[in-house]
Scaffold this motif. Structure first.
Motif, PDB file in Angstrom:
ATOM      1  N   ASN A   9       0.801  -1.420  -0.095  1.00  0.00           N
ATOM      2  CA  ASN A   9       0.067   0.095   0.000  1.00  0.00           C
ATOM      3  C   ASN A   9       0.924   1.209   0.126  1.00  0.00           C
ATOM      4  O   ASN A   9       1.249   1.608   1.010  1.00  0.00           O
ATOM      5  CB  ASN A   9      -0.841  -0.019   1.453  1.00  0.00           C
ATOM      6  N   LYS A  11       0.208   4.301  -0.243  1.00  0.00           N
ATOM      7  CA  LYS A  11      -0.482   5.343   0.228  1.00  0.00           C
ATOM      8  C   LYS A  11      -0.278   6.743  -0.538  1.00  0.00           C
ATOM      9  O   LYS A  11      -0.179   6.596  -1.819  1.00  0.00           O
ATOM     10  CB  LYS A  11      -0.064   5.591   1.666  1.00  0.00           C
ATOM     11  N   HIS A  96      -9.508   0.873   4.939  1.00  0.00           N
ATOM     12  CA  HIS A  96      -8.149   1.131   5.582  1.00  0.00           C
ATOM     13  C   HIS A  96      -8.367   2.263   6.880  1.00  0.00           C
ATOM     14  O   HIS A  96      -9.120   3.252   6.740  1.00  0.00           O
ATOM     15  CB  HIS A  96      -7.355   1.886   4.865  1.00  0.00           C
ATOM     16  N   GLU A  98      -6.936   4.646   7.940  1.00  0.00           N
ATOM     17  CA  GLU A  98      -6.715   6.300   7.505  1.00  0.00           C
ATOM     18  C   GLU A  98      -7.790   6.726   6.917  1.00  0.00           C
ATOM     19  O   GLU A  98      -8.395   7.982   6.870  1.00  0.00           O
ATOM     20  CB  GLU A  98      -5.563   6.184   6.716  1.00  0.00           C
ATOM     21  N   GLU A 168      -5.535  -5.111  10.662  1.00  0.00           N
ATOM     22  CA  GLU A 168      -4.528  -4.010  10.824  1.00  0.00           C
ATOM     23  C   GLU A 168      -4.485  -3.355  12.296  1.00  0.00           C
ATOM     24  O   GLU A 168      -5.479  -2.364  12.324  1.00  0.00           O
ATOM     25  CB  GLU A 168      -4.475  -3.143   9.586  1.00  0.00           C
ATOM     26  N   ALA A 172      -0.169  -0.484  15.368  1.00  0.00           N
ATOM     27  CA  ALA A 172       1.096  -0.876  14.650  1.00  0.00           C
ATOM     28  C   ALA A 172       1.168  -0.372  13.282  1.00  0.00           C
ATOM     29  O   ALA A 172       2.326  -0.595  12.876  1.00  0.00           O
ATOM     30  CB  ALA A 172       0.863  -2.506  14.617  1.00  0.00           C
ATOM     31  N   ILE A 173       0.264   0.524  12.877  1.00  0.00           N
ATOM     32  CA  ILE A 173       0.318   0.925  11.567  1.00  0.00           C
ATOM     33  C   ILE A 173       1.519   2.253  11.454  1.00  0.00           C
ATOM     34  O   ILE A 173       1.234   3.122  12.185  1.00  0.00           O
ATOM     35  CB  ILE A 173      -0.939   1.362  10.966  1.00  0.00           C
ATOM     36  N   GLY A 174       2.418   2.177  10.795  1.00  0.00           N
ATOM     37  CA  GLY A 174       3.448   3.116  10.470  1.00  0.00           C
ATOM     38  C   GLY A 174       4.136   3.488  12.003  1.00  0.00           C
ATOM     39  O   GLY A 174       4.969   4.669  11.866  1.00  0.00           O
ATOM     40  N   GLY A 213       0.559  -3.814   9.631  1.00  0.00           N
ATOM     41  CA  GLY A 213       1.201  -3.007  10.605  1.00  0.00           C
ATOM     42  C   GLY A 213       2.683  -3.256  11.013  1.00  0.00           C
ATOM     43  O   GLY A 213       2.891  -4.236  11.588  1.00  0.00           O
ATOM     44  N   SER A 214       3.534  -2.282  10.287  1.00  0.00           N
ATOM     45  CA  SER A 214       4.950  -2.389  10.564  1.00  0.00           C
ATOM     46  C   SER A 214       5.431  -3.860  10.071  1.00  0.00           C
ATOM     47  O   SER A 214       6.239  -4.379  10.811  1.00  0.00           O
ATOM     48  CB  SER A 214       5.223  -1.987  11.953  1.00  0.00           C
ATOM     49  N   CYS A 215       4.851  -4.474   9.539  1.00  0.00           N
ATOM     50  CA  CYS A 215       5.452  -5.732   8.748  1.00  0.00           C
ATOM     51  C   CYS A 215       6.791  -5.239   7.920  1.00  0.00           C
ATOM     52  O   CYS A 215       6.617  -4.582   7.171  1.00  0.00           O
ATOM     53  CB  CYS A 215       4.480  -6.540   7.904  1.00  0.00           C
ATOM     54  N   LEU A 233      -0.410  -6.938   4.401  1.00  0.00           N
ATOM     55  CA  LEU A 233      -0.493  -5.526   3.725  1.00  0.00           C
ATOM     56  C   LEU A 233       0.446  -4.629   4.305  1.00  0.00           C
ATOM     57  O   LEU A 233       0.597  -4.350   5.500  1.00  0.00           O
ATOM     58  CB  LEU A 233      -2.079  -5.049   4.264  1.00  0.00           C
ATOM     59  N   ILE A 234       1.334  -4.333   3.322  1.00  0.00           N
ATOM     60  CA  ILE A 234       2.664  -3.364   3.714  1.00  0.00           C
ATOM     61  C   ILE A 234       2.385  -2.338   3.398  1.00  0.00           C
ATOM     62  O   ILE A 234       2.412  -1.702   2.118  1.00  0.00           O
ATOM     63  CB  ILE A 234       3.862  -4.237   2.990  1.00  0.00           C
ATOM     64  N   GLY A 235       2.815  -1.041   4.300  1.00  0.00           N
ATOM     65  CA  GLY A 235       2.941   0.140   4.103  1.00  0.00           C
ATOM     66  C   GLY A 235       4.521   0.567   3.842  1.00  0.00           C
ATOM     67  O   GLY A 235       4.569   0.471   2.708  1.00  0.00           O
ATOM     68  N   GLY A 236       4.804   1.071   4.745  1.00  0.00           N
ATOM     69  CA  GLY A 236       6.224   1.751   4.509  1.00  0.00           C
ATOM     70  C   GLY A 236       7.274   1.021   4.103  1.00  0.00           C
ATOM     71  O   GLY A 236       7.898   1.308   2.970  1.00  0.00           O
TER      72      GLY A 236
HETATM   73  P1  PGA Z   1       2.717  -0.019   7.734  1.00  0.00           P
HETATM   74  O1  PGA Z   1       1.437   0.220   6.957  1.00  0.00           O
HETATM   75  O2  PGA Z   1       3.411  -1.092   7.173  1.00  0.00           O
HETATM   76  O3  PGA Z   1       3.412   1.209   7.352  1.00  0.00           O
HETATM   77  O4  PGA Z   1       2.605  -0.085   9.283  1.00  0.00           O
HETATM   78  C1  PGA Z   1       0.372  -0.626   6.804  1.00  0.00           C
HETATM   79  C2  PGA Z   1      -0.850  -0.295   6.255  1.00  0.00           C
HETATM   80  O5  PGA Z   1      -1.093   0.663   6.643  1.00  0.00           O
HETATM   81  O6  PGA Z   1      -1.468  -0.972   5.465  1.00  0.00           O
END
Ligand code: PGA
Length: 257
Positions: A9, A11, A96, A98, A168, A172-174, A213-215, A233-236
């Protein structure tokens, strides 16, 4: 046997030029590898066309981060699921945290969007999870239950093929703080049991439930190795090719047991 799914993701990051570079870099590194799962990248809308040639399914597929809850009409600024399908998108993220927090989206929005995703022949990745206060207050399971009960039974044609869940935990997200594998497994098993009540046992057994969440590369294998965790589901970490590839390697290693 559920195939894992690792979805990036992006973003609000990476315009067409930078997105193309990342996507082609990933595709080059993954081409010819016999992965035992699926890989998806979800760029911003304006970056989809630049990324599409690198994400035609061998093995990288194209995803979007949002879509309209309607098929067409006077909805300024919206993009329909059918338009996304035409642009090569196969997956759409809905719900999501957000979107919930900053755009005040609620269950009714998610139902409308997921139904549109399904009507367009696409797969929805439906996100849910508790915030820190809810976890500290011992309410994580109840919150997740309400989030799933508010959406899943109202969907028109959801099945294990066109729906993916993504647990998520918002804390833990970001944040760099990750759910322990035990917490993730517990919440995923809870989610699958609820999905069994709401969609039927057969669907629930085949449904993929991702952790988000911070995976990162160094925790992906253990998280995705949990029995009810079917990917991430991977953000950063999806914004750097080496990190995202490291997570895919973790998922592959988890398949080896
Ligand atoms: P993150 O985000 O990996 O940066 O924690 C995950 C997400 O928001 O899907």
């Amino acid at each position: 046997m559920r195939r894992y799914l690792v979805a990036g993701n992006w973003k609000l990051n990476l315009g067409p030029a930078a997105g193309r570079e990342l996507a082609f870099g990933l595709a080059d590194r993954l081409r010819g590898r016999e992965l035992r799962g699926d890989v998806v990248v979800c760029p911003p809308f304006v970056t989809l066309a630049a990324v599409a040639p690198a994400a035609q399914g061998d093995p990288v597929q194209l995803g979007a981060q949002n879509c309209a809850a309607w098929d067409k009409g006077a909805y300024t600024g919206e993009v329909s699921a059918a338009m996304l399908a035409e642009a090569g998108v196969r997956y759409v993220i809905v719900g999501h945290s957000e979107r919930r927090q900053y755009f005040r989206e609620i269950d009714q929005d998610f139902v409308g969007k997921i139904d549109q995703v399904h009507a367009a022949g696409l797969k929805a990745i439906f996100c849910y999870g508790e915030v820190l206060d809810e976890r500290k207050g011992g309410r994580a399971e109840a919150v997740v239950e309400a989030q799933l009960r508010g959406v899943l039974p109202r969907l028109e044609g959801a099945n294990a093929y066109n729906l993916v869940l993504a647990y998520e935990p918002v804390w833990a997200i970001g944040t760099g703080e990750t759910a322990t594998p035990e917490i993730a497994q517990h919440m995923h098993a809870h989610s699958r049991a609820l999905a069994g009540q709401l969609l039927g046992a057969e669907t629930a057994g085949a449904l993929r439930i991702l952790y988000g969440g911070s995976c990162k590369p160094d925790n992906a294998r253990e998280l995705i190795g949990q029995p009810d965790v079917d990917g991430g589901l991977i953000g950063g970490a999806s914004l750097k090719a080496a990190d995202f590839l490291g997570i895919i390697d973790g998922a592959e290693a988890a398949c080896d047991g």
